[in-house]
Scaffold this motif. Structure first.
Motif, mmCIF file in Angstrom:
data_model
loop_
_atom_site.group_PDB
_atom_site.id
_atom_site.type_symbol
_atom_site.label_atom_id
_atom_site.label_comp_id
_atom_site.label_asym_id
_atom_site.label_seq_id
_atom_site.Cartn_x
_atom_site.Cartn_y
_atom_site.Cartn_z
ATOM 1 N N ASP A 166 2.208 -14.328 28.228
ATOM 2 C CA ASP A 166 1.457 -15.409 27.561
ATOM 3 C C ASP A 166 0.246 -15.173 27.020
ATOM 4 O O ASP A 166 -0.675 -14.435 27.164
ATOM 5 N N TYR A 167 0.569 -15.085 25.634
ATOM 6 C CA TYR A 167 -0.104 -15.250 24.240
ATOM 7 C C TYR A 167 -1.168 -15.626 24.588
ATOM 8 O O TYR A 167 -2.287 -16.032 23.751
ATOM 9 N N HIS A 168 -1.252 -17.112 25.362
ATOM 10 C CA HIS A 168 -2.156 -17.847 25.063
ATOM 11 C C HIS A 168 -2.811 -17.508 26.711
ATOM 12 O O HIS A 168 -4.379 -18.037 27.129
ATOM 13 N N ARG A 169 -2.847 -16.660 26.920
ATOM 14 C CA ARG A 169 -4.048 -16.363 28.297
ATOM 15 C C ARG A 169 -3.717 -17.651 29.792
ATOM 16 O O ARG A 169 -4.971 -16.949 29.994
ATOM 17 N N ARG A 170 -2.975 -17.304 29.909
ATOM 18 C CA ARG A 170 -2.489 -18.489 30.631
ATOM 19 C C ARG A 170 -2.010 -18.003 32.200
ATOM 20 O O ARG A 170 -1.777 -18.668 32.845
ATOM 21 N N GLY A 171 -1.231 -16.958 31.395
ATOM 22 C CA GLY A 171 -0.179 -16.706 32.972
ATOM 23 C C GLY A 171 0.857 -17.601 33.264
ATOM 24 O O GLY A 171 1.847 -17.385 33.858
ATOM 25 N N ARG A 172 1.137 -18.173 31.826
ATOM 26 C CA ARG A 172 2.544 -19.385 31.915
ATOM 27 C C ARG A 172 4.758 -18.708 31.237
ATOM 28 O O ARG A 172 3.892 -18.027 30.461
ATOM 29 N N LYS A 173 4.855 -19.276 31.890
ATOM 30 C CA LYS A 173 5.816 -18.210 31.463
ATOM 31 C C LYS A 173 5.964 -19.506 30.038
ATOM 32 O O LYS A 173 5.831 -20.689 30.042
ATOM 33 N N ASN A 174 7.238 -19.044 29.039
ATOM 34 C CA ASN A 174 7.531 -20.004 27.999
ATOM 35 C C ASN A 174 8.821 -20.295 27.653
ATOM 36 O O ASN A 174 10.154 -19.581 27.174
ATOM 37 N N ARG A 175 9.671 -21.056 28.748
ATOM 38 C CA ARG A 175 11.002 -21.220 29.255
ATOM 39 C C ARG A 175 11.767 -21.959 27.626
ATOM 40 O O ARG A 175 12.713 -22.085 27.730
ATOM 41 N N LEU A 176 10.769 -23.143 27.443
ATOM 42 C CA LEU A 176 11.143 -23.464 25.757
ATOM 43 C C LEU A 176 11.495 -22.204 24.891
ATOM 44 O O LEU A 176 12.555 -22.818 24.174
ATOM 45 N N ALA A 177 11.006 -21.905 24.784
ATOM 46 C CA ALA A 177 11.001 -20.590 23.929
ATOM 47 C C ALA A 177 12.329 -19.610 23.951
ATOM 48 O O ALA A 177 13.338 -19.906 24.707
ATOM 49 N N MET A 178 13.355 -19.152 22.286
ATOM 50 C CA MET A 178 14.830 -19.001 22.789
ATOM 51 C C MET A 178 14.177 -17.656 23.221
ATOM 52 O O MET A 178 13.715 -16.741 23.013
ATOM 53 N N GLN A 179 15.434 -17.408 24.767
ATOM 54 C CA GLN A 179 14.988 -16.018 25.481
ATOM 55 C C GLN A 179 15.843 -14.649 24.756
ATOM 56 O O GLN A 179 16.772 -15.083 23.953
ATOM 57 N N PRO A 180 14.950 -13.722 25.046
ATOM 58 C CA PRO A 180 14.967 -12.698 24.321
ATOM 59 C C PRO A 180 16.357 -12.277 24.624
ATOM 60 O O PRO A 180 17.299 -12.306 25.515
ATOM 61 N N GLY A 181 17.272 -11.866 23.729
ATOM 62 C CA GLY A 181 18.463 -10.880 23.129
ATOM 63 C C GLY A 181 18.586 -10.141 23.528
ATOM 64 O O GLY A 181 19.984 -9.539 23.890
ATOM 65 N N ILE A 182 18.001 -9.198 23.675
ATOM 66 C CA ILE A 182 18.244 -7.953 23.979
ATOM 67 C C ILE A 182 18.706 -7.428 25.251
ATOM 68 O O ILE A 182 19.675 -6.308 25.117
ATOM 69 N N GLY A 183 18.399 -8.424 26.573
ATOM 70 C CA GLY A 183 19.052 -7.680 27.971
ATOM 71 C C GLY A 183 20.939 -7.549 28.262
ATOM 72 O O GLY A 183 21.239 -7.210 28.261
ATOM 73 N N PRO A 184 21.281 -8.738 27.850
ATOM 74 C CA PRO A 184 22.628 -9.060 27.110
ATOM 75 C C PRO A 184 23.271 -8.067 26.841
ATOM 76 O O PRO A 184 24.376 -7.404 26.701
ATOM 77 N N LEU A 185 22.537 -7.859 25.084
ATOM 78 C CA LEU A 185 22.874 -7.334 24.160
ATOM 79 C C LEU A 185 23.333 -6.214 24.700
ATOM 80 O O LEU A 185 23.898 -5.352 24.920
ATOM 81 N N LEU A 186 22.110 -4.944 25.434
ATOM 82 C CA LEU A 186 22.223 -4.050 26.283
ATOM 83 C C LEU A 186 23.417 -3.788 27.536
ATOM 84 O O LEU A 186 24.182 -3.144 27.665
ATOM 85 N N ALA A 187 23.204 -5.559 28.408
ATOM 86 C CA ALA A 187 24.023 -4.571 29.462
ATOM 87 C C ALA A 187 26.065 -4.709 29.024
ATOM 88 O O ALA A 187 26.294 -4.181 29.058
ATOM 89 N N GLY A 188 26.062 -5.613 27.178
ATOM 90 C CA GLY A 188 27.612 -5.312 26.971
ATOM 91 C C GLY A 188 27.426 -3.882 26.627
ATOM 92 O O GLY A 188 29.059 -3.698 26.803
ATOM 93 N N LEU A 189 26.315 -3.147 26.907
ATOM 94 C CA LEU A 189 27.287 -1.657 25.988
ATOM 95 C C LEU A 189 27.333 -0.776 27.369
ATOM 96 O O LEU A 189 27.512 0.823 27.709
ATOM 97 N N LEU A 190 27.208 -1.481 28.853
ATOM 98 C CA LEU A 190 27.018 -0.666 29.529
ATOM 99 C C LEU A 190 28.760 -0.596 30.269
ATOM 100 O O LEU A 190 29.283 -2.133 29.974
#
Length: 509
Positions: A11-35
């Motif tokens: 968390d760049y605000h240094r509060r330790g909060r998740k950021n569910r409102l942001a667009m989630q990273p697309g790299i995970g599904p992309l990597l999984a599609g290559l496996l």
């Protein structure tokens, strides 16, 4: 074989909060599609949830932003000690593979399409290499992402790429540091992936989400003929989609109208600054400050929500300019930026190299890698004292995000969206306007080297280290500058990965 894919988040605000409102990273599904489809794959988006530290993995892929690398190497050490082989990839791995190598079993340089299948094959036969370097980008090698694996970790799980890279050379951008390139995928392949994702989301019972698509492209408008082709392919699908473009696209009324007709409802545009001197210093030549109002009006007239952030440049912005920003936001119709941060010279970028090689140190003393997130000041202000600059930033954020300004922005935007029946931009505008809390905590110094440490932890124990020296190597934050503000030598070794042709690369390029 159990495989984990972790997208690291601090968390760049240094509060330790998740950021569910942001667009989630697309790299995970992309990597999984290559496996292989028969592999047991788990995705962890740390913006959404913490890892399950009790899980065991045979192979663990890790990616992170530069400023999150302290946490990335601690996570890798945790699971290496529990028997997993760890693989690190992404922009930081590509720019600084030698710095990353000691903390992972393998480091990937460049794009994943040619490397991830090789990593898996080598690991399966017990011959994992220490370094994998991608070959030339092949648009046809982009696999359909595993949207089903991320559906429970995103409000809009259908998120994919149509293009990769950006043809512009903004000085502060990590992409510019790696080498300017822009590739496009065949529009038919993009449609194929969307339809496959819609089917997978329907199967697991995610109502309405199959009609909302996010494009994770850095600049979906980097090739204007391709953008027109893509819009023609998307229009019959009846989607509502969001994407990021550069200023020149949003300022073009015909292009905005075309995207709206194809289902575009939200655009992120990097306006960055109202200061023409700052725009020039950023090498953001495609931004024209005088046309900001035009770009915003173009989008809202077509029922598109335009969102953007602002950066304060310590090199060019003075206190009078900072004080003028609230009025300029009001006058241009943006009212409220998604964020206000500091322009940060991320290691490896041209902006970083320019400042790092000055005869007199331009960066602040004892700056840590985690400070280069944009929300901690890392550069000595040129036109104000350090304390004055920080105080001006605090006043600006407090004024801009005051409750009354938020309500005025929302009322103005909804007057465009609701009469047109644009429910998605109206909904996201409400969330973006009312739910964010960007005002920094008073306890933070906001100054590199002394800012509040991130509260996120990794449950490492004494038994996870062979010595105190190893603990320090894994856990201690990395420094970028010394006590004078001079850049430490290892940060001058960043490498470019891609060639720098001043042209747009085609899908076959």
């Amino acid at each position: 074989m159990r495989i984990g894919i972790i997208s690291v988040f601090v968390d760049y605000h240094r509060r330790g909060r998740k950021n569910r409102l942001a667009m989630q990273p697309g790299i995970g599904p992309l990597l999984a599609g290559l496996l292989p489809r028969d592999a047991e794959v788990e995705l962890i988006n740390e913006t959404w949830r913490d890892p399950d530290w009790s899980r065991d993995y045979d192979l663990l892929f890790v990616s992170s932003l530069h400023s999150d690398f302290d946490r990335a190497r601690a996570i890798a050490h945790y699971w290496r000690r529990r028997g997993a082989a760890t693989v690190y990839g992404g922009a930081f791995a590509s720019a600084y593979p030698d710095l990353c190598q000691p903390f992972f079993d393998a480091v990937v340089v460049g794009d994943p399409e040619a490397t991830v299948p090789a990593v898996y094959a080598d690991f399966a036969r017990g011959a994992l290499k220490a370094r994998y370097v991608a070959t030339r980008y092949e648009a046809g090698g982009v696999a359909t992402p595993r949207f089903d694996l991320v559906a429970s970790q995103s409000y809009t799980p259908l998120c994919l790429e149509a293009t990769r890279g950006c043809p512009f050379e903004c000085e502060f951008c990590v992409l510019t540091g790696l080498g300017t390139r822009h590739h496009v995928r065949p529009a038919a392949d993009v449609v194929r992936d969307i339809r496959a994702g819609q089917e997978s989301v329907r199967r697991i019972g995610r109502p309405w989400r199959h009609r909302v698509v996010g494009f994770a492209d850095n600049n979906i408008g980097g090739n204007l003929p391709y953008l027109r082709e893509l819009c023609a392919a998307l229009a019959p699908l009846g989607l509502q989609w969001y994407a990021a473009v550069t200023f020149n696209v949003a300022a073009n009324r015909d292009l905005v109208r075309l995207m709206a007709g194809a289902g575009c409802r939200v655009l992120y545009v990097g306006l960055e600054s109202f200061n023409p001197e700052a725009i020039r210093d950023m090498n953001k030549k495609h931004n024209v400050v005088a046309k900001i109002r035009t770009a915003i009006d173009n989008c809202r007239r077509e029922g598109i929500l335009l969102i953007s952030g602002l950066m304060l440049s310590p090199l060019t912005d003075d206190l009078d300019y900072i004080a003028s920003i609230p009025d300029q936001l009001q006058a241009c119709g943006l009212h409220l930026p998604t964020f206000v941060c500091f322009e940060s010279p991320i290691p490896g970028t041209p902006h970083f190299r320019r400042l790092a090689t000055r005869p007199q140190p331009a960066l602040l003393p004892q700056a840590l890698l985690r400070d280069f997130s944009g929300y901690t000041l890392t550069v000595t202000p040129a036109r104000a004292g350090l304390a004055e600059f920080i105080a001006a930033y605090r006043r600006l954020v407090g004024e801009v995000y005051a409750p009354l300004r938020r309500l005025r922005k929302l009322a103005d935007d909804l007057s465009f969206f609701l009469p047109r029946g644009r429910w998605l931009p109206a909904l996201l505008d409400g969330v973006d306007t009312l739910a964010v809390d960007p005002v920094p905590d008073a306890a933070r110094s906001l100054v590199a080297g002394s800012d509040t440490p991130p509260p996120e932890t990794v449950p490492l124990e004494d038994r996870d280290f062979e010595s105190e020296a190893e603990r320090a190597r894994v856990v201690d934050p990395w420094r970028v500058t010394d006590e004078r503000g001079a850049v430490l030598p290892q940060w001058l070794t960043a490498r470019a990965v891609f060639e720098r042709p001043r042209r747009v690369s085609l899908a076959t390029g």
